[in-house]
Enzyme design. Structure first.
Site, PDB file in Angstrom:
ATOM      1  NE  ARG A 106      -4.064  -0.111   2.577  1.00 30.32           N
ATOM      2  CZ  ARG A 106      -5.251  -0.765   2.458  1.00 30.32           C
ATOM      3  NH1 ARG A 106      -4.892  -2.352   2.593  1.00 30.32           N
ATOM      4  NH2 ARG A 106      -6.553  -0.504   2.804  1.00 30.32           N
ATOM      5  NE  ARG A 137     -16.686  -3.951   3.795  1.00 32.42           N
ATOM      6  CZ  ARG A 137     -15.442  -3.390   3.424  1.00 32.42           C
ATOM      7  NH1 ARG A 137     -15.028  -3.967   2.365  1.00 32.42           N
ATOM      8  NH2 ARG A 137     -14.951  -2.337   3.922  1.00 32.42           N
ATOM      9  NE  ARG A 140     -13.159  -3.343   7.047  1.00 30.74           N
ATOM     10  CZ  ARG A 140     -12.532  -3.666   5.984  1.00 30.74           C
ATOM     11  NH1 ARG A 140     -12.473  -4.553   5.139  1.00 30.74           N
ATOM     12  NH2 ARG A 140     -11.739  -2.699   5.653  1.00 30.74           N
ATOM     13  NE  ARG A 150     -11.285   1.959   4.861  1.00 30.97           N
ATOM     14  CZ  ARG A 150     -12.458   1.185   4.690  1.00 30.97           C
ATOM     15  NH1 ARG A 150     -13.409   1.679   5.373  1.00 30.97           N
ATOM     16  NH2 ARG A 150     -12.378   0.369   3.939  1.00 30.97           N
TER      17      ARG A 150
HETATM   18  P1  AP5 Z   1     -14.883  -5.504  -1.154  1.00 33.88           P
HETATM   19  O1  AP5 Z   1     -14.409  -6.737  -1.926  1.00 33.88           O
HETATM   20  O2  AP5 Z   1     -15.204  -6.062   0.570  1.00 33.88           O
HETATM   21  O3  AP5 Z   1     -13.925  -4.301  -1.219  1.00 33.88           O
HETATM   22  P2  AP5 Z   1     -12.310  -4.096  -0.699  1.00 33.88           P
HETATM   23  O4  AP5 Z   1     -11.555  -3.742  -1.965  1.00 33.88           O
HETATM   24  O5  AP5 Z   1     -11.950  -5.507  -0.132  1.00 33.88           O
HETATM   25  O6  AP5 Z   1     -12.441  -3.062   0.079  1.00 33.88           O
HETATM   26  P3  AP5 Z   1     -11.826  -2.903   1.752  1.00 33.88           P
HETATM   27  O7  AP5 Z   1     -12.766  -1.830   2.401  1.00 33.88           O
HETATM   28  O8  AP5 Z   1     -11.660  -4.248   2.178  1.00 33.88           O
HETATM   29  O9  AP5 Z   1     -10.576  -2.291   1.281  1.00 33.88           O
HETATM   30  P4  AP5 Z   1      -9.346  -1.664   2.158  1.00 33.88           P
HETATM   31  O10 AP5 Z   1      -8.376  -1.232   1.425  1.00 33.88           O
HETATM   32  O11 AP5 Z   1      -9.909  -0.358   2.788  1.00 33.88           O
HETATM   33  O12 AP5 Z   1      -9.607  -2.397   3.657  1.00 33.88           O
HETATM   34  P5  AP5 Z   1      -8.366  -3.626   4.292  1.00 33.88           P
HETATM   35  O13 AP5 Z   1      -9.257  -4.354   4.921  1.00 33.88           O
HETATM   36  O14 AP5 Z   1      -7.348  -3.742   3.228  1.00 33.88           O
HETATM   37  O15 AP5 Z   1     -16.147  -5.060  -1.477  1.00 33.88           O
HETATM   38  C1  AP5 Z   1     -16.809  -3.898  -0.856  1.00 33.88           C
HETATM   39  C2  AP5 Z   1     -18.212  -3.969  -0.843  1.00 33.88           C
HETATM   40  O16 AP5 Z   1     -18.801  -3.746  -2.327  1.00 33.88           O
HETATM   41  C3  AP5 Z   1     -18.999  -5.257  -0.517  1.00 33.88           C
HETATM   42  O17 AP5 Z   1     -20.054  -5.209   0.256  1.00 33.88           O
HETATM   43  C4  AP5 Z   1     -19.162  -6.160  -1.787  1.00 33.88           C
HETATM   44  O18 AP5 Z   1     -20.050  -6.998  -1.798  1.00 33.88           O
HETATM   45  C5  AP5 Z   1     -19.305  -4.900  -2.686  1.00 33.88           C
HETATM   46  N1  AP5 Z   1     -18.813  -5.268  -4.075  1.00 33.88           N
HETATM   47  C6  AP5 Z   1     -17.828  -5.814  -4.489  1.00 33.88           C
HETATM   48  N2  AP5 Z   1     -17.523  -5.864  -6.036  1.00 33.88           N
HETATM   49  C7  AP5 Z   1     -18.652  -5.254  -6.293  1.00 33.88           C
HETATM   50  C8  AP5 Z   1     -19.014  -4.856  -7.588  1.00 33.88           C
HETATM   51  N3  AP5 Z   1     -18.184  -5.218  -8.640  1.00 33.88           N
HETATM   52  N4  AP5 Z   1     -20.207  -4.509  -8.066  1.00 33.88           N
HETATM   53  C9  AP5 Z   1     -21.059  -4.078  -6.831  1.00 33.88           C
HETATM   54  N5  AP5 Z   1     -20.757  -4.044  -5.562  1.00 33.88           N
HETATM   55  C10 AP5 Z   1     -19.649  -4.887  -5.452  1.00 33.88           C
HETATM   56  O19 AP5 Z   1      -7.642  -2.596   5.171  1.00 33.88           O
HETATM   57  C11 AP5 Z   1      -8.234  -2.172   6.323  1.00 33.88           C
HETATM   58  C12 AP5 Z   1      -7.256  -1.172   7.229  1.00 33.88           C
HETATM   59  O20 AP5 Z   1      -6.186  -2.120   7.763  1.00 33.88           O
HETATM   60  C13 AP5 Z   1      -6.656  -0.027   6.515  1.00 33.88           C
HETATM   61  O21 AP5 Z   1      -7.304   1.175   6.388  1.00 33.88           O
HETATM   62  C14 AP5 Z   1      -5.297   0.100   7.168  1.00 33.88           C
HETATM   63  O22 AP5 Z   1      -5.588   0.771   8.503  1.00 33.88           O
HETATM   64  C15 AP5 Z   1      -5.166  -1.317   7.679  1.00 33.88           C
HETATM   65  N6  AP5 Z   1      -4.296  -1.847   6.606  1.00 33.88           N
HETATM   66  C16 AP5 Z   1      -4.271  -2.942   5.994  1.00 33.88           C
HETATM   67  N7  AP5 Z   1      -3.347  -3.372   5.083  1.00 33.88           N
HETATM   68  C17 AP5 Z   1      -2.294  -2.593   5.150  1.00 33.88           C
HETATM   69  C18 AP5 Z   1      -1.232  -2.246   4.680  1.00 33.88           C
HETATM   70  N8  AP5 Z   1      -0.849  -2.967   3.746  1.00 33.88           N
HETATM   71  N9  AP5 Z   1      -0.219  -1.198   5.018  1.00 33.88           N
HETATM   72  C19 AP5 Z   1      -0.987  -0.251   6.337  1.00 33.88           C
HETATM   73  N10 AP5 Z   1      -2.229  -0.548   6.792  1.00 33.88           N
HETATM   74  C20 AP5 Z   1      -2.816  -1.653   6.325  1.00 33.88           C
HETATM   75 MG    MG Z   2     -11.048  -6.183   1.732  1.00 33.30          MG
END
Ligand code: AP5
Ligand code: MG
Ligand code: ZN
Length: 215
Positions: free
Chosen positions: A88, A127, A160, A171
């Site tokens: 990221r 979601r 969430r 974000r």
């Molecule tokens: P979904 O598939 O859940 O989307 P996503 O891309 O996985 O979104 P996230 O919110 O999980 O991404 P994020 O990057 O913010 O969170 P993460 O957990 O990585 O889809 C979303 C919704 O849309 C669902 O309801 C789904 O059903 C729907 N949907 C999907 N596809 C669709 C379509 N084509 N059409 C219609 N609807 C659709 O990170 C969370 C936190 O963790 C970060 O903010 C940070 O604090 C920390 N973190 C995680 N990784 C790191 C890292 N590498 N470095 C530093 N901090 C980190």
């Molecule tokens: Mg995700």
């Protein structure tokens, strides 16, 4: 198959990664899921990460780099893996390069899912996530068979903590500043494929598979 799914919050990284996991029988490595599990267990890492996550910011690079470095050594990653939400930042991408070099592995493709900002907000506010297995659903776009229950494990569906509109906007801002540069980073390495993430879930999956065949 060694893949990265890149894209803003709500782009569908988790949704698509789960589908690819079943198809290729390789694990999804989601730093967000690993961090949320640590928060739930109350480990020292989880306690440290929680404040960054609740604020919509990034957890420090050294923490997530360490998580991924360890995770990729596990036996189930031998055939490949799908990185979801990592790297990221540019330092994370550089650290990944070192980890993979040490394991004598190369990335096959970096898939960038592109979705409009307003659509992202609608996806994240609607979601619902399974408390037990982490599977994602949506109140309109991916409705569970039984309201409030997970199709996979019948666990309770919850929102969430970071899916409140104010945190979502933060974000998205962080994504623009810290993660977007990775699109050019991987384009420069000749690994990038962009995918229209605005399409229906199954169509996005088909586009991803066709991008993988083209490589
Ligand atoms: P979904 O598939 O859940 O989307 P996503 O891309 O996985 O979104 P996230 O919110 O999980 O991404 P994020 O990057 O913010 O969170 P993460 O957990 O990585 O889809 C979303 C919704 O849309 C669902 O309801 C789904 O059903 C729907 N949907 C999907 N596809 C669709 C379509 N084509 N059409 C219609 N609807 C659709 O990170 C969370 C936190 O963790 C970060 O903010 C940070 O604090 C920390 N973190 C995680 N990784 C790191 C890292 N590498 N470095 C530093 N901090 C980190
Ligand atoms: Mg995700
Ligand atoms: Zn479940």
């Amino acid at each position: 198959m060694k893949l990265i799914l890149l894209g803003p919050p709500g782009a569908g990284k988790g949704t698509q990664a789960k589908m690819l996991t079943e198809r290729f029988d390789i694990p999804q490595v989601s730093t967000g899921d690993i961090l949320r599990a640590a928060v739930k267990e109350g480990t020292p890492m989880g306690v440290k990460a929680k404040s960054f996550m609740d604020a919509g910011g990034l957890v420090p690079d050294e923490v997530v780099v360490g998580i991924v470095h360890e995770r990729l050594q596990k036996d189930d990653c031998v055939k490949g893996f799908i990185l979801d939400g990592f790297p990221r930042t540019v330092p994370q991408a550089d650290a990944l390069k070192q980890t993979l070099a040490a394991l004598d592995k190369n990335l096959d493709k970096v898939l960038s899912l592109e979705v409009d900002t307003e659509a992202l907000i609608g996806r994240l506010t609607g979601r619902r996530t399974c408390r037990e297995c982490g599977r994602g659903f949506h109140v309109t776009f991916d409705v569970p068979e039984v309201e409030g229950k997970c199709d996979s494990c019948a666990g309770e569906l919850v929102q969430r903590d970071d899916d409140q509109e104010e945190t979502i906007r933060k974000r998205l801002e962080v994504y623009g500043q810290q993660t977007m540069p990775l699109v050019d980073y991987y384009r420069g390495e000749g690994l990038l494929a962009t995918v229209d993430g605005m399409l229906d879930i199954d169509v996005v999956q088909a586009e991803i598979l066709s991008a993988l065949r083209a490589s």
